[in-house]
Motif scaffolding. Structure first.
Motif, PDB file in Angstrom:
ATOM      1  N   CYS A   6      28.709  33.253  48.399  1.00  0.00           N
ATOM      2  CA  CYS A   6      28.620  34.654  48.051  1.00  0.00           C
ATOM      3  C   CYS A   6      27.673  35.698  49.225  1.00  0.00           C
ATOM      4  O   CYS A   6      28.263  36.810  48.854  1.00  0.00           O
ATOM      5  CB  CYS A   6      27.904  34.554  46.868  1.00  0.00           C
ATOM      6  SG  CYS A   6      26.206  34.961  46.797  1.00  0.00           S
ATOM      7  N   GLY A   7      27.231  35.109  50.272  1.00  0.00           N
ATOM      8  CA  GLY A   7      26.920  36.208  50.880  1.00  0.00           C
ATOM      9  C   GLY A   7      25.795  37.069  50.676  1.00  0.00           C
ATOM     10  O   GLY A   7      25.226  37.612  51.642  1.00  0.00           O
ATOM     11  N   LYS A   8      25.013  36.925  49.692  1.00  0.00           N
ATOM     12  CA  LYS A   8      23.268  37.539  49.336  1.00  0.00           C
ATOM     13  C   LYS A   8      23.062  36.609  49.460  1.00  0.00           C
ATOM     14  O   LYS A   8      22.233  35.630  50.438  1.00  0.00           O
ATOM     15  CB  LYS A   8      23.182  36.703  48.072  1.00  0.00           C
ATOM     16  CG  LYS A   8      24.043  37.578  46.666  1.00  0.00           C
ATOM     17  CD  LYS A   8      24.396  39.101  47.099  1.00  0.00           C
ATOM     18  CE  LYS A   8      25.463  40.182  45.990  1.00  0.00           C
ATOM     19  NZ  LYS A   8      24.797  41.190  46.140  1.00  0.00           N
ATOM     20  N   GLU A   9      21.316  37.293  50.607  1.00  0.00           N
ATOM     21  CA  GLU A   9      20.287  37.089  51.314  1.00  0.00           C
ATOM     22  C   GLU A   9      19.623  36.136  49.796  1.00  0.00           C
ATOM     23  O   GLU A   9      18.951  36.535  48.999  1.00  0.00           O
ATOM     24  CB  GLU A   9      19.987  37.917  52.065  1.00  0.00           C
ATOM     25  CG  GLU A   9      18.530  37.494  52.530  1.00  0.00           C
ATOM     26  CD  GLU A   9      17.533  38.268  54.156  1.00  0.00           C
ATOM     27  OE1 GLU A   9      16.962  38.259  54.127  1.00  0.00           O
ATOM     28  OE2 GLU A   9      18.896  39.894  53.514  1.00  0.00           O
ATOM     29  N   ASN A  10      18.414  35.229  50.480  1.00  0.00           N
ATOM     30  CA  ASN A  10      17.831  34.497  50.194  1.00  0.00           C
ATOM     31  C   ASN A  10      16.822  34.742  50.431  1.00  0.00           C
ATOM     32  O   ASN A  10      16.347  34.347  51.543  1.00  0.00           O
ATOM     33  CB  ASN A  10      18.264  32.758  49.564  1.00  0.00           C
ATOM     34  CG  ASN A  10      20.061  33.465  48.936  1.00  0.00           C
ATOM     35  OD1 ASN A  10      19.484  33.496  47.600  1.00  0.00           O
ATOM     36  ND2 ASN A  10      20.624  32.411  48.790  1.00  0.00           N
ATOM     37  N   GLU A  11      15.472  33.542  50.180  1.00  0.00           N
ATOM     38  CA  GLU A  11      14.066  33.623  50.441  1.00  0.00           C
ATOM     39  C   GLU A  11      14.642  32.281  51.713  1.00  0.00           C
ATOM     40  O   GLU A  11      15.421  31.160  51.257  1.00  0.00           O
ATOM     41  CB  GLU A  11      13.668  33.316  49.727  1.00  0.00           C
ATOM     42  CG  GLU A  11      12.623  33.980  48.546  1.00  0.00           C
ATOM     43  CD  GLU A  11      11.479  32.993  47.699  1.00  0.00           C
ATOM     44  OE1 GLU A  11      11.072  32.808  48.030  1.00  0.00           O
ATOM     45  OE2 GLU A  11      11.536  34.539  47.098  1.00  0.00           O
ATOM     46  N   ALA A  12      13.406  32.635  52.754  1.00  0.00           N
ATOM     47  CA  ALA A  12      13.319  31.118  53.227  1.00  0.00           C
ATOM     48  C   ALA A  12      13.308  29.704  52.690  1.00  0.00           C
ATOM     49  O   ALA A  12      12.516  30.041  52.144  1.00  0.00           O
ATOM     50  CB  ALA A  12      12.921  31.310  55.319  1.00  0.00           C
ATOM     51  N   GLY A  13      13.901  28.902  53.001  1.00  0.00           N
ATOM     52  CA  GLY A  13      13.666  27.536  52.384  1.00  0.00           C
ATOM     53  C   GLY A  13      14.188  26.984  51.079  1.00  0.00           C
ATOM     54  O   GLY A  13      13.919  26.319  50.338  1.00  0.00           O
ATOM     55  N   ALA A  14      14.723  27.742  50.458  1.00  0.00           N
ATOM     56  CA  ALA A  14      15.575  28.018  49.359  1.00  0.00           C
ATOM     57  C   ALA A  14      16.380  27.088  49.546  1.00  0.00           C
ATOM     58  O   ALA A  14      17.034  27.050  49.664  1.00  0.00           O
ATOM     59  CB  ALA A  14      16.005  29.337  48.656  1.00  0.00           C
ATOM     60  N   CYS A  20      24.034  33.170  42.908  1.00  0.00           N
ATOM     61  CA  CYS A  20      25.090  32.290  42.273  1.00  0.00           C
ATOM     62  C   CYS A  20      24.741  31.058  42.025  1.00  0.00           C
ATOM     63  O   CYS A  20      26.139  30.232  41.016  1.00  0.00           O
ATOM     64  CB  CYS A  20      26.293  32.411  42.813  1.00  0.00           C
ATOM     65  SG  CYS A  20      26.220  31.720  44.402  1.00  0.00           S
ATOM     66  N   GLY A  21      24.094  30.938  42.262  1.00  0.00           N
ATOM     67  CA  GLY A  21      23.535  29.134  42.240  1.00  0.00           C
ATOM     68  C   GLY A  21      23.664  28.307  42.867  1.00  0.00           C
ATOM     69  O   GLY A  21      23.571  27.050  43.040  1.00  0.00           O
ATOM     70  N   THR A  22      24.483  28.337  43.581  1.00  0.00           N
ATOM     71  CA  THR A  22      24.877  27.792  45.171  1.00  0.00           C
ATOM     72  C   THR A  22      23.883  26.751  45.902  1.00  0.00           C
ATOM     73  O   THR A  22      22.544  27.300  46.194  1.00  0.00           O
ATOM     74  CB  THR A  22      26.586  28.590  46.005  1.00  0.00           C
ATOM     75  OG1 THR A  22      27.092  28.388  45.059  1.00  0.00           O
ATOM     76  CG2 THR A  22      26.771  26.993  47.193  1.00  0.00           C
ATOM     77  N   THR A  23      24.783  25.272  46.209  1.00  0.00           N
ATOM     78  CA  THR A  23      23.221  24.502  46.903  1.00  0.00           C
ATOM     79  C   THR A  23      23.261  25.158  47.700  1.00  0.00           C
ATOM     80  O   THR A  23      24.707  25.230  49.058  1.00  0.00           O
ATOM     81  CB  THR A  23      23.051  22.973  47.125  1.00  0.00           C
ATOM     82  OG1 THR A  23      24.071  23.163  45.283  1.00  0.00           O
ATOM     83  CG2 THR A  23      22.068  22.719  47.314  1.00  0.00           C
ATOM     84  N   LEU A  24      21.576  25.475  48.984  1.00  0.00           N
ATOM     85  CA  LEU A  24      22.053  26.050  50.269  1.00  0.00           C
ATOM     86  C   LEU A  24      21.750  24.614  51.111  1.00  0.00           C
ATOM     87  O   LEU A  24      21.559  24.390  51.037  1.00  0.00           O
ATOM     88  CB  LEU A  24      21.260  26.674  49.837  1.00  0.00           C
ATOM     89  CG  LEU A  24      21.699  28.911  49.099  1.00  0.00           C
ATOM     90  CD1 LEU A  24      19.672  28.813  49.163  1.00  0.00           C
ATOM     91  CD2 LEU A  24      22.620  28.852  49.732  1.00  0.00           C
ATOM     92  N   VAL A  25      22.078  24.854  52.081  1.00  0.00           N
ATOM     93  CA  VAL A  25      21.638  23.564  53.394  1.00  0.00           C
ATOM     94  C   VAL A  25      21.002  24.480  53.975  1.00  0.00           C
ATOM     95  O   VAL A  25      20.846  25.894  54.391  1.00  0.00           O
ATOM     96  CB  VAL A  25      23.355  23.645  53.911  1.00  0.00           C
ATOM     97  CG1 VAL A  25      22.845  22.793  54.807  1.00  0.00           C
ATOM     98  CG2 VAL A  25      23.864  22.390  53.201  1.00  0.00           C
ATOM     99  N   GLN A  26      19.889  24.068  54.477  1.00  0.00           N
ATOM    100  CA  GLN A  26      18.720  24.288  55.970  1.00  0.00           C
ATOM    101  C   GLN A  26      18.802  23.840  57.447  1.00  0.00           C
ATOM    102  O   GLN A  26      20.150  23.000  56.893  1.00  0.00           O
ATOM    103  CB  GLN A  26      17.709  23.092  55.014  1.00  0.00           C
ATOM    104  CG  GLN A  26      17.042  22.908  54.762  1.00  0.00           C
ATOM    105  CD  GLN A  26      15.949  24.875  54.021  1.00  0.00           C
ATOM    106  OE1 GLN A  26      15.704  25.314  55.089  1.00  0.00           O
ATOM    107  NE2 GLN A  26      15.470  25.509  53.261  1.00  0.00           N
TER     108      GLN A  26
END
Length: 122
Positions: A6-14, A20-26
Motif C-alpha cells: 500500500c505504500g504507507k510508512e511503518n516503524e523501522a523493524g515492523a 493493510c497487514g501485509t508482511t514486511l520484509v526487512q
C-alpha cells in the motif's frame, strides 16, 4: 520502512504493515533493531496477605448502619424486612445474623403496627 503493497510508512523493524497487514520484509542491508536491555529493578517483597477473622467484633455491622436501617424501617418497613432477610440469609458472623433478625422483626413489627392503626373498631 514503506509497505510494498500500500505504500504507507511503518516503524523501522515492523513485521507487518500497520495499515493493510501485509508482511514486511526487512532489507538485507538494514539490520533488525536491537532490543534494549531492561535495567534491573530491585525486587520488593509483596504485601502480606491479610486473613480476616469473621469471629472478631469488627467483622459485624457498624452501629450507624444498624440504627440507620431501623430508622428507615419506621418510614419504609420494607427496608427493614429486605435488609433483615439479606443479612439473615448471608450471615458471615453471629453478629450479622443477630442484626439481620433484628431488622426483619422491626420491619415486620412496624407493618403490623401500621395495619393496626388503619383498622376501624366498631
Amino acid at each position: 520502512m514503506f509497505c510494498p503493497q500500500c505504500g504507507k510508512e511503518n516503524e523501522a523493524g515492523a513485521r507487518f504493515c500497520g495499515h493493510c497487514g501485509t508482511t514486511l520484509v526487512q532489507p538485507a542491508n538494514e539490520p533488525a533493531p536491537e532490543r534494549q536491555p531492561v535495567p534491573e529493578q530491585p525486587v520488593t517483597p509483596a504485601e502480606p496477605v491479610r486473613i480476616v477473622d469473621l469471629t472478631r467484633a469488627d467483622a459485624g455491622v457498624s452501629p450507624g448502619l444498624k440504627w440507620g436501617v431501623i430508622a428507615a424501617s419506621v418510614v419504609f418497613p420494607i427496608v427493614g424486612i429486605g435488609m433483615g432477610l439479606y443479612y439473615w440469609m448471608r450471615a458471615e458472623s453471629p453478629e450479622k445474623l443477630a442484626t439481620g433478625k433484628t431488622w426483619f422483626f422491626v420491619g415486620l413489627g412496624i407493618i403490623v403496627f401500621y395495619l393496626s392503626l388503619g383498622t376501624e373498631q366498631y
